[in-house]
Design a protein around this motif. Structure first.
Motif, short mmCIF file in Angstrom:
data_model
loop_
_atom_site.label_atom_id
_atom_site.label_comp_id
_atom_site.label_asym_id
_atom_site.label_seq_id
_atom_site.Cartn_x
_atom_site.Cartn_y
_atom_site.Cartn_z
N ALA A 23 52.54 66.97 41.57
CA ALA A 23 52.85 67.36 40.15
C ALA A 23 52.57 66.05 39.22
N TRP A 24 53.03 65.01 39.60
CA TRP A 24 52.74 63.68 38.69
C TRP A 24 51.39 63.56 38.50
N ARG A 25 50.46 63.68 39.79
CA ARG A 25 49.15 63.37 39.45
C ARG A 25 48.37 64.45 38.66
N ASN A 26 48.67 65.82 38.95
CA ASN A 26 48.15 66.87 37.94
C ASN A 26 48.47 66.56 36.56
N VAL A 27 49.50 66.35 36.30
CA VAL A 27 50.07 66.03 34.89
C VAL A 27 49.44 64.75 34.30
N THR A 28 49.50 63.56 34.96
CA THR A 28 49.02 62.35 34.48
C THR A 28 47.63 62.10 34.79
N GLY A 278 53.96 76.09 27.75
CA GLY A 278 53.15 77.06 28.66
C GLY A 278 52.05 77.08 28.42
N ILE A 279 51.44 76.77 27.43
CA ILE A 279 50.01 76.50 27.26
C ILE A 279 49.15 75.45 28.28
N VAL A 280 49.81 74.22 28.00
CA VAL A 280 49.41 73.20 28.61
C VAL A 280 49.58 73.24 30.08
N LEU A 281 50.73 73.88 30.72
CA LEU A 281 51.13 73.97 32.11
C LEU A 281 50.19 74.95 32.68
N TYR A 282 49.84 76.22 31.85
CA TYR A 282 48.89 77.31 32.35
C TYR A 282 47.53 76.77 32.28
N THR A 283 47.16 75.90 31.53
CA THR A 283 45.78 75.12 31.66
C THR A 283 45.70 74.41 32.48
N ALA A 284 46.39 73.70 33.03
CA ALA A 284 46.45 72.59 34.34
C ALA A 284 46.59 73.48 35.50
N ALA A 285 47.15 74.72 35.34
CA ALA A 285 47.31 75.44 36.58
C ALA A 285 45.92 75.97 36.99
N VAL A 286 45.14 76.50 35.98
CA VAL A 286 43.95 77.18 36.02
C VAL A 286 42.98 75.95 36.40
N GLN A 312 55.58 70.10 37.76
CA GLN A 312 54.85 69.68 36.65
C GLN A 312 55.53 70.10 35.31
N SER A 313 56.22 70.79 35.13
CA SER A 313 56.85 71.51 34.07
C SER A 313 58.05 70.53 33.83
N ILE A 314 58.53 70.13 34.58
CA ILE A 314 59.86 69.29 34.44
C ILE A 314 59.41 67.90 34.20
N VAL A 315 58.34 67.47 34.97
CA VAL A 315 57.89 66.04 34.62
C VAL A 315 57.21 66.35 32.99
N LEU A 316 56.62 67.13 32.59
CA LEU A 316 56.30 67.15 31.21
C LEU A 316 57.23 67.32 30.20
N SER A 317 58.30 68.03 30.53
CA SER A 317 59.40 68.54 29.97
C SER A 317 60.20 66.99 29.47
N VAL A 318 60.44 66.46 30.70
CA VAL A 318 61.18 65.20 30.70
C VAL A 318 60.81 64.15 29.73
N PHE A 319 59.48 63.84 29.78
CA PHE A 319 58.53 63.03 29.06
C PHE A 319 58.80 63.57 27.70
#
Lengths: 384, 223
Positions: A23-28, A278-286, A312-319
């Motif tokens: 999750a961390w790597r996918n987000v960052t 939602g858009i950010v996470l969906y794009t990342a998932a795709v 990923q959602s939690i990491v992004l939300s927390v930041f």
């Protein structure tokens, strides 16, 4: 048996750490997108936190005066149960009658005049309070100067003073009276209705000589508020209302008139934040579909695959929330410094509750990407 | 002893007039330490066969046993069964772009619950054995095709699986890098007594195999 539990725990924690790592790597992994996403979510979180803080300020400030009077009962014109925006009036002589009732330690008169004052081309709503210096009913927190106006003196709310561009020592014409400013008070901006404090006789000359608006009643130790109130109710033209009841009435009125529209804006901010997340996470998932198919092919269980998407959602939300909190704090400080008319009370409990709500709602927003991930076919790994 | 045993393995797609039989009644076994090459043109059913052997695709008929155990029907159990038992090598490497080389290789171990430090150490050992000691922390984006395939091989080998399944492992590489990769794969399989099945369209790789099978229209023939 113990070893099995230990191994099982190790495996579980290992998988959880792997999910978190993914999750961390996918987000960052892509810094530019990570930064843009965090800032976008941070701005949305800032809006929600700031507006919720403003809503709390509106509600809290509406009862600040009544809360700080220290009285147990408030005498008002019969039929009037509110303080802000209400116009109560009864003969000053009634105060003497109240003061002689059993159980009453003291009763301090207050004259309240609602009005609009024009300063530097701006029309500002004000609540002029007349009180006897040395008694209750005056300002309780000073920014600067004195809290005891005498003669033709006035203590102004600091926000009003800022908007009016006046300082201690300056003179100001209010309701046709030339008054000299001796102090500026804090916490006396009731949702944009500025409190101005003058000696009782000055307010009486505006509101009507020989009449007062409210009586602030202090009870003797052990006296029953209900008994004293019922005695006050026997006096002509007045009745007694518990201070908490007056505050509750004012709060309800202010909430309906001012706080609710702010709450609506906060909900709009929350929806914007959810859409962004939602858009950010969906794009990342795709974009990481292939990664998920690889993990599934290797043998990653549902916990790791879905867990990483949720994390990923939690990491992004927390930041986003942390950034939003920082931005809201900065915005609140900026308002306080430059335009202390609107405040935002960013109390820790409010920020914690709003942050938890944002994270929770963003986790819900992650359901779409999780659904996408759940449908990723591990056979994708064989596609060239 | 056969580690992989497929019996009457069949896969069809579609129905009625549109029915396509991708793999047709295939019996196949691969012994421990044996390298089997399945050669066939595009569309012959190679990848479908490999998918079923690896438990990524459920057969229409027939069964697959790995080390005597039938592949589980439940997807969760099947994932657990794959983990650490089967190592995959892919044509397009399939490295996770956000992870370094050593992190990519450590993934199967981490999924098995091996602590992070231990997993990374073992992953580094395998990468060093494949000559990538200088590229441990490199991002996949900075690796050459040959290096990527070696990282992919290391990821397949790191958990000491019983079975190695490779899908066109040389297709994205030049001739030398391709032969190097297959050399590593076959020698590892023989050394660690792993059952290794490679599907490819390149018959020139036959010299790395103990046995070569031909696949045409979903049917397997001895070459």
């Amino acid at each position: 048996m113990d070893r099995d539990i230990l191994l099982s725990t190790t495996r579980w924690s290992g998988r959880a750490m792997t999910a978190l790592h993914i999750a961390w790597r996918n987000v960052t992994g892509e810094r530019r997108r990570w930064a843009v996403s965090t800032v976008a979510l941070g701005v949305a979180a800032m809006l929600v936190i700031f507006l919720e803080g403003t809503s709390r300020w509106i509600t809290g400030s509406s009862t600040a005066y009544v809360d700080h009077t220290g009285s147990q009962l408030i005498v008002a014109q019969r039929g009037i149960d509110d303080f802000l925006f209400a116009q109560s009036a009864f003969p000053e002589a009634t105060m003497a009658q109240v003061s002689h009732l059993p159980g009453v330690a003291s009763v301090d008169p207050v004259v309240g005049v609602n009005g609009v004052v024009s300063v530097r081309g701006t029309h500002l709503p004000v609540y002029l309070v007349g009180f006897n210096p040395g008694q209750s009913g005056g300002p309780w927190k000073l920014e600067d100067g004195s809290k005891q106006p005498h003669g033709s003196e006035v203590v102004l709310d600091r926000g009003f003073a800022r908007v009016a561009g006046v300082h201690i020592g300056d003179s100001l014409t209010l309701f046709g009276h030339q008054l000299r400013i001796v102090g500026t008070s804090a916490q006396t901006d009731a949702a944009g209705d500025f409190f101005l404090f003058v000696p009782l006789d000055v307010a009486e000359s505006i509101g009507g000589v020989g009449t007062v608006s409210y009586g602030l009643v202090q009870l003797k130790p052990g006296a029953s508020p209900r008994d004293v109130a019922s005695q006050i109710d026997q006096l002509p033209g007045v009745h007694a209302v518990a201070r908490q009841q007056v505050a509750a009435n004012d709060r309800a009125m202010i909430t309906t008139s001012f706080a609710q529209p702010v709450q609506v804006l906060a909900v709009v901010g929350l929806i914007a934040g959810v859409l962004i997340a939602g858009i950010v996470l969906y794009t990342a998932a795709v974009e990481h579909s292939r990664d998920y198919s690889v993990l599934k092919a290797i043998g990653a269980g549902a916990g790791v695959v879905y867990g990483s998407a949720l994390l990923q959602s939690i990491v992004l939300s927390v930041f986003g929330v942390l950034l939003g909190w920082g931005l809201a704090t900065a915005l609140s400080a900026a308002f306080d410094a430059w335009d202390p008319v609107v405040e935002s009370r960013l109390d820790l409990d409010l920020v914690a509750a709003v942050s938890a709500l944002i994270v929770a709602v963003n986790v819900l927003a992650a359901l779409l990407p999780v659904r996408h991930v759940s449908r990723v076919d591990p056979q994708e790994v064989f596609k060239a | 002893m056969s580690v992989v045993v497929a019996s009457r393995l069949t896969k069809t797609f579609g129905a009625g007039r549109g029915l396509v039989t991708a793999v047709n009644d295939v019996d196949l076994s691969v012994d421990a330490g044996e390298v089997v090459l399945v050669v066939g043109p595009s569309g012959s059913g190679k990848t479908t066969l490999l998918s079923m052997l690896g438990g990524l695709l459920r057969p229409t008929r027939g069964s697959v046993r790995i080390a005597g155990r039938l592949l589980a029907a439940d997807p969760l159990q099947l994932a657990r069964q794959r983990l650490g038992t089967i190592g995959f090598v892919f044509q397009t490497f399939n490295l996770l772009q956000a992870f370094s080389a050593v992190e990519n290789v450590a993934i199967p171990l981490r999924l098995m619950g091996v602590p992070g430090r231990t997993a990374r150490r073992k992953a580094a050992d395998v990468l060093e054995a494949l000559g990538l000691q200088e590229r441990l922390t490199a991002s996949p984006k900075t690796l050459s095709g040959g290096e990527k395939q070696r990282v992919s091989l290391a990821r397949a080998l790191v958990a000491d699986p019983l079975v190695l399944l490779a899908d066109e492992p040389t297709a994205s590489l030049d001739t030398k890098a391709g032969r190097d990769a297959l050399e590593v794969l076959s020698s590892s399989a023989r050394q660690a007594r792993q059952a290794c099945l490679v599907v490819t369209h390149d018959a020139r790789l036959a010299d790395f195999a103990d046995r070569v099978l031909r696949i045409e229209d979903g049917r397997i023939f001895n070459s």
